[in-house]
Design an enzyme around this catalytic site. Structure first.
Site, PDB file in Angstrom:
ATOM      1  N   ARG A  42       0.826  -1.197   0.000  1.00 12.38           N
ATOM      2  CA  ARG A  42       0.000   0.000   0.000  1.00 12.38           C
ATOM      3  C   ARG A  42       0.868   1.257   0.000  1.00 12.38           C
ATOM      4  NH1 ARG A  42      -5.178   1.525  -1.226  1.00 12.38           N
ATOM      5  NH2 ARG A  42      -6.226   2.663   0.413  1.00 12.38           N
ATOM      6  N   THR A  78      -9.786   0.145 -10.254  1.00 13.36           N
ATOM      7  CA  THR A  78      -8.628  -0.604  -9.808  1.00 13.36           C
ATOM      8  C   THR A  78      -8.555  -1.815 -10.714  1.00 13.36           C
ATOM      9  OG1 THR A  78      -8.969   0.161  -7.564  1.00 13.36           O
ATOM     10  CG2 THR A  78      -8.031  -1.999  -7.733  1.00 13.36           C
ATOM     11  N   THR A  95      -3.886  -0.856  -7.585  1.00 15.17           N
ATOM     12  CA  THR A  95      -4.703   0.318  -7.890  1.00 15.17           C
ATOM     13  C   THR A  95      -3.914   1.613  -7.914  1.00 15.17           C
ATOM     14  OG1 THR A  95      -6.676   1.519  -7.158  1.00 15.17           O
ATOM     15  CG2 THR A  95      -5.249   0.699  -5.442  1.00 15.17           C
ATOM     16  N   GLU A 154      -6.026   4.110  -7.104  1.00 17.77           N
ATOM     17  CA  GLU A 154      -7.232   4.661  -6.467  1.00 17.77           C
ATOM     18  C   GLU A 154      -8.249   4.985  -7.571  1.00 17.77           C
ATOM     19  OE1 GLU A 154      -9.430   4.924  -4.444  1.00 17.77           O
ATOM     20  OE2 GLU A 154     -10.342   6.877  -4.610  1.00 17.77           O
ATOM     21  N   ASP A 214      -7.857   8.266   0.063  1.00 17.53           N
ATOM     22  CA  ASP A 214      -8.555   7.237   0.845  1.00 17.53           C
ATOM     23  C   ASP A 214      -8.497   7.519   2.350  1.00 17.53           C
ATOM     24  OD1 ASP A 214      -9.556   5.786  -1.230  1.00 17.53           O
ATOM     25  OD2 ASP A 214      -8.335   4.004  -0.918  1.00 17.53           O
ATOM     26  N   SER A 256      -7.738   0.829   3.111  1.00 15.83           N
ATOM     27  CA  SER A 256      -8.212   0.337   1.815  1.00 15.83           C
ATOM     28  C   SER A 256      -9.402  -0.579   2.020  1.00 15.83           C
ATOM     29  CB  SER A 256      -7.083  -0.447   1.144  1.00 15.83           C
ATOM     30  OG  SER A 256      -7.573  -1.125   0.016  1.00 15.83           O
ATOM     31  N   SER A 257     -10.086  -0.839   0.912  1.00 17.44           N
ATOM     32  CA  SER A 257     -11.152  -1.852   0.910  1.00 17.44           C
ATOM     33  C   SER A 257     -10.746  -3.057   0.085  1.00 17.44           C
ATOM     34  CB  SER A 257     -12.423  -1.265   0.305  1.00 17.44           C
ATOM     35  OG  SER A 257     -12.817  -0.147   1.021  1.00 17.44           O
ATOM     36  N   GLY A 291     -13.432  -1.603  -7.200  1.00 21.52           N
ATOM     37  CA  GLY A 291     -14.726  -1.000  -6.875  1.00 21.52           C
ATOM     38  C   GLY A 291     -14.748  -0.229  -5.577  1.00 21.52           C
TER      39      GLY A 291
END
Ligand code: GLU
EC number: 2.3.2.2
Length: 598
Positions: free
Chosen positions: A109, A410, A428, A430, A452, A476-477, A497
């Protein structure tokens, strides 16, 4: 960080399985058609583009591991899917190692610059937070890109290829070019107002002042040269060397085009931030769901904890043989609760005390689950629970601000090799096109991942775990997931998404395990996403298919044409694999297997 030489090209040839000439980067196999589903053996890849899937299959055919193939896929996606990820972005990598039988992860990340603090997105001139749209297209939103360091780490841990070999397919595609797809053109078209603000981005993606025509050949010689410099000099060329200096300079002084209409806030990213960057080896999250073990990404992503908590909540309800609308009501209510906890507790664990274990405990999920009203959607937002002291079951009043952030894109891809190693990797920039800023002369877009973070506190009187800080990873998701059955890999899946990633992954798991859809149908089925917001975001086909969710259970819907773009694979027994991507969403994705079933 250095390019490592473990085996050279010759040794790769020695383990080639199908008698192909082992020249990494050469197109060794028949041209792949773009299909969303492929079945067969010997390994598989599902990714956004046909060139990336082909690159991965070629590596697998030459005896490369799933990790080798994954780096080739990711680097090629940096060329052919340039708005979604690549050198300028970050991601999360989940790996099943067949030899040890273990699932491990790498967190690549982005991090906030050393000079960032919790006021990163507050305009010093006004004391007010920047408008989200202003921050998005700016150097201020650029975090230290983690993907390249992650690739190197994945090869060190599980690869046979050196980084220079793994980059060769991408270099070839960047030099030779590839045909612009309707999807790529659409993305550029939708972003052209942002892209034309920057001379470097216009030069690459708006040739002659307009998006490139569908079917025209797009070459990226700058990116080919950048990859070659990394291949020659190692990742230190990026993390502190000449490429890194260009990245930092660009974030601090984006190359505004003549006639630019924006004055973006300047970035803080410095070359020292790149030098200090490290990817993290992380233990995965794990929950047991019915007969399966579900492994995901631990914080700094909220993917593993939120998918896991939702599954734990649903565990005690028998969904399989019930009315589907009833079961989906429980799905929507479970994620509502899990997202409240996500917002309250999950951030970068180096900076906040994330109660990961407690969030994933079955006893906590049971307390959360007893708040589900079997016949009514509860008004959202609902309040978070207390995983460390769950207490009795009672419906507390709402308190947290609902967030439905980042519903954009992403890429996610999956790889399996013939030995049974598996990769699930989401990466990603973002937003589509990231910050909109191409590094001049380098051929790649920079992320806008720092958006984010929450710009201002969202949790009322409680602390917000996702405010910016120096060196911190934004929450993050992303939910790259691997599911084992009886200790062996069964499913690998994930999706882009934004915050809908979590529900897309969860929905595919429920579709497959509880509703018994086959994998292609589980991926293709219409989607809905409840993220503790007053309305459920749903695809039109979902709303049409389940009218009683609105009429009887009183869920309210907001339509969204498409949610996510999943990539998944399933081991179906006897060495057979079903590779399943999207038939329709994002103009379809590309699945392939090494030995197609006849
Ligand atoms: N930035 C998002 C996240 O980390 C992913 C971007 C997207 O898929 O929209 O959760």
């Amino acid at each position: 960080m250095r390019v490592r030489r473990r085996i050279g090209i010759c040794s790769v040839a020695a383990v080639a399985t199908v008698g192909l000439v082992a020249v990494p980067g050469a197109s060794a196999s028949p041209r792949l058609d773009k299909v969303p589903v492929a079945k067969g053996s010997g390994g598989a890849v599902v990714s956004d583009t046909v060139q990336a899937t082909q690159a991965g299959l070629d590596v697998l055919r030459r005896g490369g591991t799933a990790a080798d193939a994954a780096v080739a896929v990711a680097a090629t996606l940096g060329v052919t899917d340039p708005n979604m990820a690549g050198l300028g972005g970050g991601g999360y990598f989940v790996y099943y190692d067949a030899k040890s039988g273990k699932v491990s992860t790498i967190d690549g990340r982005e991090t906030a610059p050393a000079t960032a603090d919790d006021k990163l997105f507050v305009n010093p001139a006004t004391g007010q937070p920047y408008a989200f749209a202003d921050a998005v297209t700016s150097g201020l939103s650029v975090g230290t890109p983690g993907n390249l360091a992650l690739w190197e780490r994945a090869l060190q841990r599980w690869g046979k290829y050196d980084l220079d070999d793994a980059l060769k397919p991408a270099i070839r595609v960047a030099e030779q070019g590839f045909p612009v797809t309707p999807q790529l053109r659409k993305e550029i078209e939708q972003n052209q107002d942002r892209f034309k603000q920057f001379s470097s981005t216009s030069a690459l993606y708006l040739p002659g002042g307009a998006p490139p025509a569908v079917g025209s050949t797009l070459r990226n010689p700058d990116l080919a040269r950048t990859y070659k410099e990394i291949a020659r000099n190692g990742t230190r060329a990026f993390y502190g060397g000449s490429i890194g200096r260009d990245v930092a300079n660009t974030a601090q002084n984006p190359p505004l085009a003549p006639g630019a209409t924006i004055t973006p806030p300047k970035g803080k990213l410095a070359v020292g931030d790149l030098r200090a960057y490290r990817p993290l080896d992380q233990a995965p999250t794990k929950v047991q769901y019915r007969d399966y073990d579900v492994y995901g990404m631990a914080p700094s992503s909220s993917g593993g904890t939120t998918v896991g908590e939702s599954l734990n909540i649903l565990e005690k309800f028998e969904l399989a043989n019930r009315d589907r609308t009833w079961a989906l009501h429980y799905y929507l209510e479970a994620t509502k609760l899990a997202y409240a906890d996500r917002g309250r507790y999950v951030g970068d664990p180096k900076f906040v005390d994330v109660p990961t274990e407690a969030l994933l405990s079955q006893s906590y999920a049971d307390v959360r689950g007893c708040q589900i009203d079997p016949i009514r959607a509860r008004p959202a937002p609902v309040a978070p629970g207390n995983p460390l002291s769950p207490g009795p079951c009672y419906p507390p009043p709402p308190s947290a601000t609902p967030t439905a952030e980042n519903e954009v894109h992403t890429n996610h891809f999956v790889v399996a090799d013939a030995r049974g190693n598996v990769v699930s990797y989401t990466n990603t920039l973002e937003q589509v096109g990231g910050s909109g800023i191409v590094v001049p002369g380098r051929g790649f877009l920079l992320n806008n991942q720092l958006t984010d973070f929450n710009f201002t506190p969202t949790q009322g009187a409680a602390p917000d775990p996702n405010l910016p800080a120096a060196g911190k990873r934004p929450r993050s998701s992303m939910s790259p997931t691997i599911v084992l059955k009886d200790g062996k890999p069964w499913l690998a899946l994930g999706s882009p998404g934004g915050s809908t990633i979590i529900t897309t992954v969860l929905q595919i798991i429920l579709n497959r395990i509880d509703f018994k859809l086959d994998l292609p149908s589980a991926v293709a089925a219409p989607r809905a996403s409840q993220r503790n917001t007053p309305t459920v975001t749903a695809e039109p086909a979902f709303i049409a298919a389940y009218p009683e969710l609105g009429n009887f259970y009183r869920h309210q819907f907001t339509e969204q044409a498409e949610i996510g773009a999943a990539a998944a694979l399933e081991f179906t027994g006897n060495g057979q694999i079903t590779a399943a991507g999207e038939p329709v969403r994002r103009s379809g994705t590309s699945a392939g297997v090494v030995h197609p079933a006849r």
